[in-house]
Every structure is written in C-alpha cells, then in structure tokens.
Write a protein that holds these residues in place. Sequence first.
Motif, mmCIF file in Angstrom:
data_model
loop_
_atom_site.group_PDB
_atom_site.id
_atom_site.type_symbol
_atom_site.label_atom_id
_atom_site.label_comp_id
_atom_site.label_asym_id
_atom_site.label_seq_id
_atom_site.Cartn_x
_atom_site.Cartn_y
_atom_site.Cartn_z
ATOM 1 N N ALA A 147 -2.829 21.804 8.687
ATOM 2 C CA ALA A 147 -2.705 22.911 7.744
ATOM 3 C C ALA A 147 -2.195 22.382 6.414
ATOM 4 O O ALA A 147 -1.588 21.309 6.336
ATOM 5 N N SER A 148 -2.448 23.137 5.364
ATOM 6 C CA SER A 148 -1.942 22.785 4.035
ATOM 7 C C SER A 148 -1.151 23.954 3.477
ATOM 8 O O SER A 148 -1.349 25.107 3.856
ATOM 9 N N HIS A 149 -0.235 23.616 2.578
ATOM 10 C CA HIS A 149 0.627 24.616 1.957
ATOM 11 C C HIS A 149 0.376 24.551 0.452
ATOM 12 O O HIS A 149 0.844 23.626 -0.222
ATOM 13 N N PRO A 150 -0.365 25.491 -0.107
ATOM 14 C CA PRO A 150 -0.756 25.403 -1.521
ATOM 15 C C PRO A 150 0.410 25.320 -2.487
ATOM 16 O O PRO A 150 0.287 24.707 -3.546
ATOM 17 N N SER A 151 1.554 25.887 -2.154
ATOM 18 C CA SER A 151 2.663 25.921 -3.108
ATOM 19 C C SER A 151 3.225 24.546 -3.411
ATOM 20 O O SER A 151 3.658 24.282 -4.525
ATOM 21 N N MET A 209 5.305 19.984 10.985
ATOM 22 C CA MET A 209 5.618 18.575 11.187
ATOM 23 C C MET A 209 4.902 17.683 10.177
ATOM 24 O O MET A 209 3.835 18.026 9.663
ATOM 25 N N GLU A 210 5.498 16.536 9.944
ATOM 26 C CA GLU A 210 4.856 15.494 9.148
ATOM 27 C C GLU A 210 3.497 15.162 9.771
ATOM 28 O O GLU A 210 3.387 14.984 10.984
ATOM 29 N N TYR A 211 2.459 15.088 8.941
ATOM 30 C CA TYR A 211 1.114 14.789 9.435
ATOM 31 C C TYR A 211 0.915 13.278 9.419
ATOM 32 O O TYR A 211 0.888 12.644 8.365
ATOM 33 N N ILE A 212 0.791 12.686 10.615
ATOM 34 C CA ILE A 212 0.628 11.241 10.767
ATOM 35 C C ILE A 212 -0.850 10.954 11.013
ATOM 36 O O ILE A 212 -1.422 11.443 11.986
ATOM 37 N N THR A 213 -1.451 10.160 10.144
ATOM 38 C CA THR A 213 -2.914 10.007 10.177
ATOM 39 C C THR A 213 -3.408 8.776 10.930
ATOM 40 O O THR A 213 -4.608 8.587 11.082
ATOM 41 N N GLY A 214 -2.496 7.935 11.416
ATOM 42 C CA GLY A 214 -2.941 6.710 12.084
ATOM 43 C C GLY A 214 -3.347 6.899 13.530
ATOM 44 O O GLY A 214 -3.856 5.973 14.157
ATOM 45 N N GLY A 215 -3.102 8.082 14.088
ATOM 46 C CA GLY A 215 -3.494 8.351 15.471
ATOM 47 C C GLY A 215 -2.385 8.030 16.459
ATOM 48 O O GLY A 215 -1.269 7.646 16.103
ATOM 49 N N THR A 234 -11.925 25.810 6.581
ATOM 50 C CA THR A 234 -10.759 26.612 6.931
ATOM 51 C C THR A 234 -11.013 27.370 8.224
ATOM 52 O O THR A 234 -12.156 27.676 8.571
ATOM 53 N N ILE A 235 -9.937 27.660 8.945
ATOM 54 C CA ILE A 235 -10.000 28.410 10.195
ATOM 55 C C ILE A 235 -9.299 29.739 9.979
ATOM 56 O O ILE A 235 -8.157 29.777 9.507
ATOM 57 N N PRO A 236 -9.939 30.862 10.315
ATOM 58 C CA PRO A 236 -9.292 32.173 10.146
ATOM 59 C C PRO A 236 -8.041 32.280 11.002
ATOM 60 O O PRO A 236 -7.949 31.700 12.087
ATOM 61 N N PRO A 238 11.796 29.534 2.423
ATOM 62 C CA PRO A 238 11.334 28.952 3.681
ATOM 63 C C PRO A 238 9.882 29.337 3.925
ATOM 64 O O PRO A 238 9.415 30.376 3.447
ATOM 65 N N PRO A 239 9.131 28.519 4.652
ATOM 66 C CA PRO A 239 7.708 28.808 4.864
ATOM 67 C C PRO A 239 7.502 29.998 5.784
ATOM 68 O O PRO A 239 8.344 30.328 6.617
ATOM 69 N N ARG A 240 6.358 30.648 5.616
ATOM 70 C CA ARG A 240 5.917 31.727 6.498
ATOM 71 C C ARG A 240 4.499 31.414 6.945
ATOM 72 O O ARG A 240 3.790 30.603 6.334
ATOM 73 N N LEU A 241 4.087 32.078 7.999
ATOM 74 C CA LEU A 241 2.763 31.809 8.566
ATOM 75 C C LEU A 241 1.658 32.034 7.546
ATOM 76 O O LEU A 241 0.718 31.234 7.438
ATOM 77 N N ASP A 242 1.759 33.114 6.754
ATOM 78 C CA ASP A 242 0.694 33.408 5.807
ATOM 79 C C ASP A 242 0.739 32.518 4.566
ATOM 80 O O ASP A 242 -0.086 32.662 3.671
ATOM 81 N N HIS A 243 1.685 31.567 4.516
ATOM 82 C CA HIS A 243 1.702 30.593 3.424
ATOM 83 C C HIS A 243 0.696 29.471 3.650
ATOM 84 O O HIS A 243 0.349 28.757 2.711
ATOM 85 N N PHE A 244 0.261 29.282 4.883
ATOM 86 C CA PHE A 244 -0.538 28.110 5.237
ATOM 87 C C PHE A 244 -2.034 28.405 5.271
ATOM 88 O O PHE A 244 -2.460 29.520 5.580
ATOM 89 N N ILE A 245 -2.808 27.364 4.980
ATOM 90 C CA ILE A 245 -4.260 27.384 5.160
ATOM 91 C C ILE A 245 -4.573 26.412 6.294
ATOM 92 O O ILE A 245 -4.159 25.242 6.258
ATOM 93 N N PHE A 246 -5.277 26.861 7.319
ATOM 94 C CA PHE A 246 -5.574 26.044 8.493
ATOM 95 C C PHE A 246 -6.955 25.409 8.360
ATOM 96 O O PHE A 246 -7.924 26.070 7.975
ATOM 97 N N HIS A 247 -7.036 24.115 8.729
ATOM 98 C CA HIS A 247 -8.272 23.367 8.515
ATOM 99 C C HIS A 247 -8.951 22.916 9.813
ATOM 100 O O HIS A 247 -10.161 22.975 9.920
#
Length: 405
Positions: free
Chosen positions: A103-107, A163-169, A368-370, A80-89
């Motif tokens: 955010a993206s999940h490199p794995s 959540m699913e990232y929906i790009t159409g706005g 990226t955002i710290p 399952p995902p954890r907070l430190d798995h993600f990179i925030f943009h």
Amino acid sequence: MDGKKDPPTASSGHPMETKKRLGKKKRNRDCEEEPPTKKKSPCIISDPTDSHRTTPKKLDNNPRTGEFPPRPMVREVTAPPRLDHFIFHKELGSGSYGKVFLASHPSNGKHVALKIVKKRLLLEDSRRSVLVERRALEVTAHSHVFTHCYATFQTEDYVFYAMEYITGGELRNFMDRRAPCDMETTRFISAEIVCGLQYLHGRGVIHRDLKPENILMDTTGHIKISDFGLAALNIFGNKKMRDRAGTAGYMAPEVMCMNPYNASVDYFSFGVILYELVVGRYPFYKGGNSARIRRSIRQLQYPEDMSSTIRSILEGLFCKSCNQRQQFCDAIRNHSFFEGVNWEEAEEGILCPPYIMDPTPADDYNETIPLDVVLWEEEEEDKSPISPEDERLFCGFSFTSHKWR
C-alpha cells in the motif's frame, strides 16, 4: 505475514470493516476516555488521544539577505494513519490470521506492507496475548535487524500494522536460488541472525517462530527478522515457558513436547536454518507427524563432507537439553565458525554482504485494489459481535513511530 507457508500454532496470533461501515461513527478505539500519559517515549506515541501536532521550528532569517531559508520539500504527517488514508496495490501474502498488502500513503509518499489481522481470530486464539506483536515491534524499533513498524491502528473488526516494505524477498527465496551457500555467505547471514536473537533475548523476548519465511532481506542483502505474532515477552532469568508455539519442523523438541523451555528454542530454529544454508536441504523429516520429527532429530545424519567447524556449531544448536544449548549459545560469538566476524559492525549493520542480491522487479503502483476487496468478511449471520470486554483488550494498541512523521 508470509504467504504460502506452514500454518503456525500458538497461544497468540495475527490479523476491517466493510466499505459501508467506513463512514459510521466508530466506538471508542484506544481508551479515549483515559488521559494521555505525561511521559512519552521519544520514538513512540502510544495513545491516539495524544496530540500529534508538532510545533514547527522557527526559521532564522538570513542575516545577509533578510530572507527566510526555503522550507523542506518533505511533508510532515502530523496525524496517525487511518485505513482510508491508504491506496492498495497488490496482495503480498496471506496466512491463517490475515493478509498483507502493498500500500502507499499519498500524504508522505511512503510505501508500506500493510498487515491486516482479524480481531476475532486473535481473541479465539488467546485473549491474553492480543497486544504481543505490537509490543514486540516497539521493543525492536531501534535495531536494524528487524522490520520496522511505522504505525498500528484499528477498526471495529480489524487491527492493522503499517510495516516497512522490504523488497529483497524472503530468506527462503534466497536459499532456493543459492543454497548450498559458501562459507562467507553462510557466516554473514548467521552473524546477523545471532545479533538479532541476542538483541531480543536481552530484552526478554523469545521469537518462537524463527524460520526462513519470517526472515526478509533488503536489496543490499542485510536480513530483517519479522513476524512477532507468536512471540513471548518478559522472559528473563530462569523463567520458562511451557506452551506449544511455532511452526512444525522448526520447533525445538521441548516445545513440541510442551516441556519447560527458555530462549534457547530460537537457537534450535536457527540451527535448522543454518543446516539448510550449508547443505541445501531440510535436515529432518518433513511432515506433520510430530513423533517422526522428534525421531528424525534424534537420528540426524550429517553429510560426510561437512566441515568439523560447521558440524560442531550445529551439534551445539541441536543439543537436546535446552539448558546446555543455552550455555553453548551464550558463548556462540567465540565459536570458530564466526572467526573473523567484526561483531560491532554486525550489530550496527555496516558489514558488507559478501554477495550481490538479484535485481527485483519494480512494483506497479498504478494498479489499485478496491477497499471492499481488501476487507474480507464472513457472512453476517456467522459473525459474532465483539463484546465491550473484548474490545477493551485492544486498548493502547495504536501507536505512531517518529519515522512515519
């Protein structure tokens, strides 16, 4: 999960801990002392204590060459995902309960809209409904009309929705550019909203905060209903609610007055959206005075050039009696406004939108955002500890969808 919008009111709501806490040993998160249930949904793993390891299929060797076929290139995420798995943009939006980040999940290479909600705000609003949104997302997991939730997890101070990232706005952005819309566009969007509401109501869920900001659009133009923080669950038959929940301007009169109401309140909200699509402006008084809003609802004036078909369906959706409104909406698919709609295709999401979406700018995943910027904290002296009793309310919050793996 939307930004810059009217703050909702309700008995349920939304929203980590600081960077220095990430390495500390966390207290029990999802009732790890309880054994996992034997029966599991084929789609959801509902307890992080369950094993997330999957047994790989044995590959049959090729009878001609004796070689094994190549393994697929897609990596399977077994944990399952954890907070430190993600990179925030970047930040996508903020509300009264939390924030949403791209955010993206490199794995597994997925890009997600990671919704971050403070536990304390949920507890202050309604201790009885801290799991409402998580359960509503599980109910809607198998329908294309809703934003999909890949996983939920938690830390000592926060809960997270990947959540699913929906790009159409948002539908709001679409209407700002194109409303008033032509009949085909209005009919297509309305048909998908009706499919979504009937899916929810048939499973005992009332959204209670339907508005253009909570309806997203994908790049092809199909809608995705989102944000179930104010939802009501298990509302079947003649059962009714009384609490005030929603966003002013989209609430049905019975909700504003805290009178008994049923699922038809979502159709009143849909009526407001339909009016905005057709006319290009909001139908009622736009302010914070509830009495003036109710008065403007009673005195609603329809444009002289509005077609009788549109006016007929709006009058049914704006009916003052929630029971009569429900009777009208039970047969809404047969209304002349929806003439020619293939409802089976609408439910399956294979209707072709009668418009072309505007191109969306590409996201920059190099920025990226710290984490210490992503996590916002009150001053330590203003921060009250979450009691063990309150922590137990979040038992069972975490789950992982099969689509994540």
